[in-house]
Motif scaffolding. Structure first.
Motif, PDB file in Angstrom:
ATOM      1  N   ARG A  15     -26.160  -5.663   0.276  1.00  0.00           N
ATOM      2  CA  ARG A  15     -25.285  -5.557   1.456  1.00  0.00           C
ATOM      3  C   ARG A  15     -24.932  -6.943   1.989  1.00  0.00           C
ATOM      4  O   ARG A  15     -23.773  -7.233   2.280  1.00  0.00           O
ATOM      5  N   ALA A  16     -25.933  -7.801   2.067  1.00  0.00           N
ATOM      6  CA  ALA A  16     -25.689  -9.156   2.598  1.00  0.00           C
ATOM      7  C   ALA A  16     -24.771  -9.939   1.659  1.00  0.00           C
ATOM      8  O   ALA A  16     -23.849 -10.641   2.096  1.00  0.00           O
ATOM      9  N   GLN A  17     -24.982  -9.828   0.357  1.00  0.00           N
ATOM     10  CA  GLN A  17     -24.141 -10.537  -0.591  1.00  0.00           C
ATOM     11  C   GLN A  17     -22.694 -10.069  -0.536  1.00  0.00           C
ATOM     12  O   GLN A  17     -21.764 -10.869  -0.630  1.00  0.00           O
ATOM     13  N   ALA A  18     -22.537  -8.739  -0.355  1.00  0.00           N
ATOM     14  CA  ALA A  18     -21.179  -8.210  -0.274  1.00  0.00           C
ATOM     15  C   ALA A  18     -20.474  -8.751   0.967  1.00  0.00           C
ATOM     16  O   ALA A  18     -19.306  -9.162   0.919  1.00  0.00           O
ATOM     17  N   ARG A  19     -21.186  -8.776   2.095  1.00  0.00           N
ATOM     18  CA  ARG A  19     -20.579  -9.270   3.337  1.00  0.00           C
ATOM     19  C   ARG A  19     -20.298 -10.777   3.249  1.00  0.00           C
ATOM     20  O   ARG A  19     -19.256 -11.252   3.711  1.00  0.00           O
ATOM     21  N   LEU A  20     -21.235 -11.525   2.653  1.00  0.00           N
ATOM     22  CA  LEU A  20     -21.032 -12.965   2.507  1.00  0.00           C
ATOM     23  C   LEU A  20     -19.879 -13.261   1.555  1.00  0.00           C
ATOM     24  O   LEU A  20     -19.068 -14.183   1.792  1.00  0.00           O
ATOM     25  N   ASP A  21     -19.785 -12.469   0.481  1.00  0.00           N
ATOM     26  CA  ASP A  21     -18.711 -12.688  -0.479  1.00  0.00           C
ATOM     27  C   ASP A  21     -17.360 -12.406   0.145  1.00  0.00           C
ATOM     28  O   ASP A  21     -16.397 -13.154  -0.061  1.00  0.00           O
ATOM     29  N   GLN A  22     -17.287 -11.338   0.925  1.00  0.00           N
ATOM     30  CA  GLN A  22     -16.033 -11.020   1.594  1.00  0.00           C
ATOM     31  C   GLN A  22     -15.662 -12.090   2.631  1.00  0.00           C
ATOM     32  O   GLN A  22     -14.490 -12.368   2.869  1.00  0.00           O
ATOM     33  N   SER A  23     -16.669 -12.714   3.232  1.00  0.00           N
ATOM     34  CA  SER A  23     -16.421 -13.713   4.276  1.00  0.00           C
ATOM     35  C   SER A  23     -15.955 -15.052   3.702  1.00  0.00           C
ATOM     36  O   SER A  23     -15.069 -15.706   4.261  1.00  0.00           O
ATOM     37  N   PHE A  24     -16.568 -15.489   2.613  1.00  0.00           N
ATOM     38  CA  PHE A  24     -16.306 -16.849   2.135  1.00  0.00           C
ATOM     39  C   PHE A  24     -15.488 -16.912   0.846  1.00  0.00           C
ATOM     40  O   PHE A  24     -15.137 -18.022   0.404  1.00  0.00           O
ATOM     41  N   ARG A  25     -15.154 -15.781   0.251  1.00  0.00           N
ATOM     42  CA  ARG A  25     -14.417 -15.798  -0.992  1.00  0.00           C
ATOM     43  C   ARG A  25     -13.039 -16.435  -0.806  1.00  0.00           C
ATOM     44  O   ARG A  25     -12.495 -17.065  -1.720  1.00  0.00           O
ATOM     45  N   GLY A  26     -12.456 -16.298   0.370  1.00  0.00           N
ATOM     46  CA  GLY A  26     -11.132 -16.846   0.596  1.00  0.00           C
ATOM     47  C   GLY A  26     -11.072 -18.365   0.450  1.00  0.00           C
ATOM     48  O   GLY A  26     -10.003 -18.939   0.196  1.00  0.00           O
ATOM     49  N   LEU A  27     -12.222 -19.050   0.586  1.00  0.00           N
ATOM     50  CA  LEU A  27     -12.231 -20.511   0.466  1.00  0.00           C
ATOM     51  C   LEU A  27     -12.020 -20.977  -0.971  1.00  0.00           C
ATOM     52  O   LEU A  27     -11.752 -22.162  -1.197  1.00  0.00           O
ATOM     53  N   THR A  28     -12.160 -20.039  -1.911  1.00  0.00           N
ATOM     54  CA  THR A  28     -11.966 -20.441  -3.300  1.00  0.00           C
ATOM     55  C   THR A  28     -10.503 -20.798  -3.582  1.00  0.00           C
ATOM     56  O   THR A  28     -10.190 -21.377  -4.625  1.00  0.00           O
ATOM     57  N   ASN A  29      -9.604 -20.446  -2.645  1.00  0.00           N
ATOM     58  CA  ASN A  29      -8.187 -20.771  -2.814  1.00  0.00           C
ATOM     59  C   ASN A  29      -7.840 -22.171  -2.309  1.00  0.00           C
ATOM     60  O   ASN A  29      -6.678 -22.587  -2.389  1.00  0.00           O
ATOM     61  N   VAL A  30      -8.834 -22.873  -1.755  1.00  0.00           N
ATOM     62  CA  VAL A  30      -8.574 -24.232  -1.270  1.00  0.00           C
ATOM     63  C   VAL A  30      -8.176 -25.108  -2.449  1.00  0.00           C
ATOM     64  O   VAL A  30      -8.834 -25.098  -3.506  1.00  0.00           O
ATOM     65  N   MET A  31      -7.103 -25.874  -2.302  1.00  0.00           N
ATOM     66  CA  MET A  31      -6.594 -26.706  -3.388  1.00  0.00           C
ATOM     67  C   MET A  31      -7.643 -27.729  -3.813  1.00  0.00           C
ATOM     68  O   MET A  31      -8.252 -28.402  -2.991  1.00  0.00           O
ATOM     69  N   GLY A  32      -7.855 -27.812  -5.124  1.00  0.00           N
ATOM     70  CA  GLY A  32      -8.788 -28.774  -5.678  1.00  0.00           C
ATOM     71  C   GLY A  32     -10.242 -28.373  -5.539  1.00  0.00           C
ATOM     72  O   GLY A  32     -11.135 -29.183  -5.827  1.00  0.00           O
ATOM     73  N   ARG A  33     -10.509 -27.136  -5.111  1.00  0.00           N
ATOM     74  CA  ARG A  33     -11.892 -26.690  -4.911  1.00  0.00           C
ATOM     75  C   ARG A  33     -12.665 -26.744  -6.219  1.00  0.00           C
ATOM     76  O   ARG A  33     -12.203 -26.307  -7.257  1.00  0.00           O
ATOM     77  N   ALA A  34     -13.894 -27.288  -6.155  1.00  0.00           N
ATOM     78  CA  ALA A  34     -14.754 -27.354  -7.343  1.00  0.00           C
ATOM     79  C   ALA A  34     -16.014 -26.521  -7.164  1.00  0.00           C
ATOM     80  O   ALA A  34     -16.542 -25.974  -8.135  1.00  0.00           O
ATOM     81  N   ARG A  35     -16.513 -26.422  -5.963  1.00  0.00           N
ATOM     82  CA  ARG A  35     -17.711 -25.630  -5.718  1.00  0.00           C
ATOM     83  C   ARG A  35     -17.821 -25.324  -4.231  1.00  0.00           C
ATOM     84  O   ARG A  35     -17.434 -26.114  -3.388  1.00  0.00           O
ATOM     85  N   ILE A  36     -18.394 -24.100  -3.912  1.00  0.00           N
ATOM     86  CA  ILE A  36     -18.668 -23.705  -2.539  1.00  0.00           C
ATOM     87  C   ILE A  36     -20.108 -23.246  -2.469  1.00  0.00           C
ATOM     88  O   ILE A  36     -20.560 -22.441  -3.308  1.00  0.00           O
ATOM     89  N   LYS A  37     -20.834 -23.742  -1.455  1.00  0.00           N
ATOM     90  CA  LYS A  37     -22.226 -23.339  -1.234  1.00  0.00           C
ATOM     91  C   LYS A  37     -22.411 -23.062   0.251  1.00  0.00           C
ATOM     92  O   LYS A  37     -22.002 -23.861   1.095  1.00  0.00           O
ATOM     93  N   VAL A  38     -23.039 -21.905   0.541  1.00  0.00           N
ATOM     94  CA  VAL A  38     -23.359 -21.564   1.924  1.00  0.00           C
ATOM     95  C   VAL A  38     -24.868 -21.592   2.054  1.00  0.00           C
ATOM     96  O   VAL A  38     -25.581 -20.863   1.348  1.00  0.00           O
ATOM     97  N   PHE A  39     -25.369 -22.450   2.961  1.00  0.00           N
ATOM     98  CA  PHE A  39     -26.814 -22.607   3.158  1.00  0.00           C
ATOM     99  C   PHE A  39     -27.229 -21.934   4.464  1.00  0.00           C
ATOM    100  O   PHE A  39     -26.516 -22.005   5.484  1.00  0.00           O
TER     101      PHE A  39
END
Length: 465
Positions: A75-99
């Motif tokens: 459940r937490a992974q699904a909510r986190l994925d829905q929240s931060f997946r949109g950042l993968t569209n940032v131009m030049g993105r190489a990696r995203i990490k949420v701590f």
């Protein structure tokens, strides 16, 4: 051979080096400031984006602090994925990490990293979890390799931005941090263009400043050189004119001396020729020889006056009581002429101490008294001694007044000219000598007519030489 450098060349070299040094130091400082400002601007943009994203998801009830703490549930992974997946569209993105607050990766676009503390910059992560925004430029080629965390070979910029979720303890505290890795090509290109523009502006500004300073220096330098040249030319011209004036004065003096000596000498020659014809008449011979002696006495008196004029050029000043000197001069004059005319002295009470050459001052005063006595032999001469102040300088004034006919205007203009005289048998040197003596003591002499009739001659002397 020594290299000669002109003042403008030296100024140009030194000023150019100084301006270059200042421009380089300012350029380095501004370039560094500009680079940091651009990176900080991008980091703040990422933070605003992330905070807006999590705030929106939380307001919809789709994200909470619990999801970060219990990240390993579906459940937490699904909510986190829905929240931060949109950042993968940032131009030049190489990696995203949420701590989360423990420094553990709660979500990443690389699922294999979830649950690990994988980051190359642990200190920057720790500072982000304390609420700071961090941005680091780094090159993956030189970084330690992690098979789970693979990056492209191009340089990257790594942003660490904190975010907050409602419900955290304490309220408003940082709930976690997001690390966004993206290509730094666009950013470094923007920074490079901006820095190039700054350096160009520094260079143009430095050149304008150099041109202005050098132009000002040239105007001042060559203006000074021109003024010095003109002054030297004027000085040379002045010296030449002074020499011509001296030669002219010397020629005039020689002419006057020759004239003064020639008249009695011509008389001596004529008298001796007459005496040769009167050898048989002893009485006539005596008369002619007496005239010759008189002419010789006139020549001697004139030569002595010339010698006195020569002595005026040398003064030996000493501190004396001017009142006593005036009194003694009057007494000496009256003794030499048998008490005529009557001379009255008017002076301030007490001694008047003045630094002068007593011999020269006595000579000048004697000449003035003698002239006053000749102006009106049966009249009355008044000698006045007063203290006064002129232009803030204490002075001593000695005036000699007579009751004679006064001075005609044409006579006043030539009174102090050497050899000028209105009296038969006069040498014309007395007043000239008096003027030289006054000037030699930094003083002055003037002549004026009195309202009640007669003339007044005034010698003004400073109390101290």
């Amino acid at each position: 051979m020594r290299l000669k450098i002109s003042a403008p060349q030296l100024f140009a070299t030194v000023s150019l080096l100084l301006i270059l040094g200042v421009a380089v130091s300012i350029g380095i400082t501004q370039s560094s400031f500009y680079k940091n400002a651009i990176i900080e601007r991008d980091a703040r943009t990422v933070q605003d984006l992330v905070q807006a994203l999590v705030t929106g998801r939380q307001s919809e009830g789709q994200l909470s602090v619990t999801d970060l703490e219990e990240y390993d549930t579906d459940r937490a992974q699904a909510r986190l994925d829905q929240s931060f997946r949109g950042l993968t569209n940032v131009m030049g993105r190489a990696r995203i990490k949420v701590f989360n607050r423990d420094g553990t990766i709660a979500w990443s676009d690389e699922p294999r990293l979830i649950g690990s503390p994988a980051t190359r910059h642990t200190q920057d992560l720790a500072r982000a979890l304390r609420g700071e925004v961090r941005a680091i430029l780094f090159d993956p080629e030189g970084a330690p390799k992690n098979p789970l965390d693979v990056f492209p070979a191009s340089p990257l910029i790594e942003f660490y931005v904190p975010f907050s979720l409602a419900g955290g303890e304490p309220p408003g505290a940082t709930s976690g941090a997001l690390a966004l890795y993206r290509s730094s090509d666009d950013l470094t290109d923007t920074i490079a263009k901006g820095q190039n523009l700054l350096w160009a502006m520094e260079g143009v500004g430095g050149l304008i400043l150099f041109a202005a300073l050098y132009g000002l220096f040239r105007r001042v330098y060559y203006g000074k050189r021109k003024a010095e040249s003109q002054f030297a030319r004027l000085s040379a011209e002045h010296t030449r004119l002074m020499q011509l004036e001296r030669l002219s004065a010397m020629g005039q003096m020689v002419s006057e001396v020759a004239h003064q000596l020639n008249n009695p000498l011509v008389g001596v020659i004529n008298l001796t020729e007459l005496a040769q014809r009167e050898l048989h008449n002893p009485e006539r011979m005596k008369e002619l020889l007496a005239e010759v002696r008189k002419a010789g006495a006139d020549c001697r008196r004139f030569v002595q006056s010339m010698l006195v004029l020569n002595k005026v050029a040398r003064a030996e000043p000493q501190l004396i009581d001017m009142a006593r000197l005036v009194h003694d001069t009057i007494a000496f004059f009256q003794q030499s002429l048998g008490g005529e005319p009557r001379i009255t002295m008017e002076a301030t009470q007490g001694p008047v101490m003045v630094e002068v050459d007593p011999v020269l001052i006595r000579n000048a005063l004697f000449n003035l008294i003698h002239n006053a006595a000749q102006a009106d032999p049966a009249g009355h001469v008044t000698v006045t001694l007063v203290l006064e102040e002129c232009a803030g300088v204490p002075r001593c004034s000695i005036s000699v007044s007579d009751c004679g006919p006064g001075l005609a205007l044409e006579v006043q203009n030539r009174l102090f000219t050497p050899f000028f005289t209105t009296r038969a048998g006069g040498t014309g040197l007395g007043l000239s000598i008096a003027k030289h003596i006054a000037v030699l003591h930094s003083g002055s002499i003037r002549a004026e007519n009195k309202r009640e009739g007669g003339a007044r001659f005034v010698i003004s002397l400073p109390l101290h030489a």
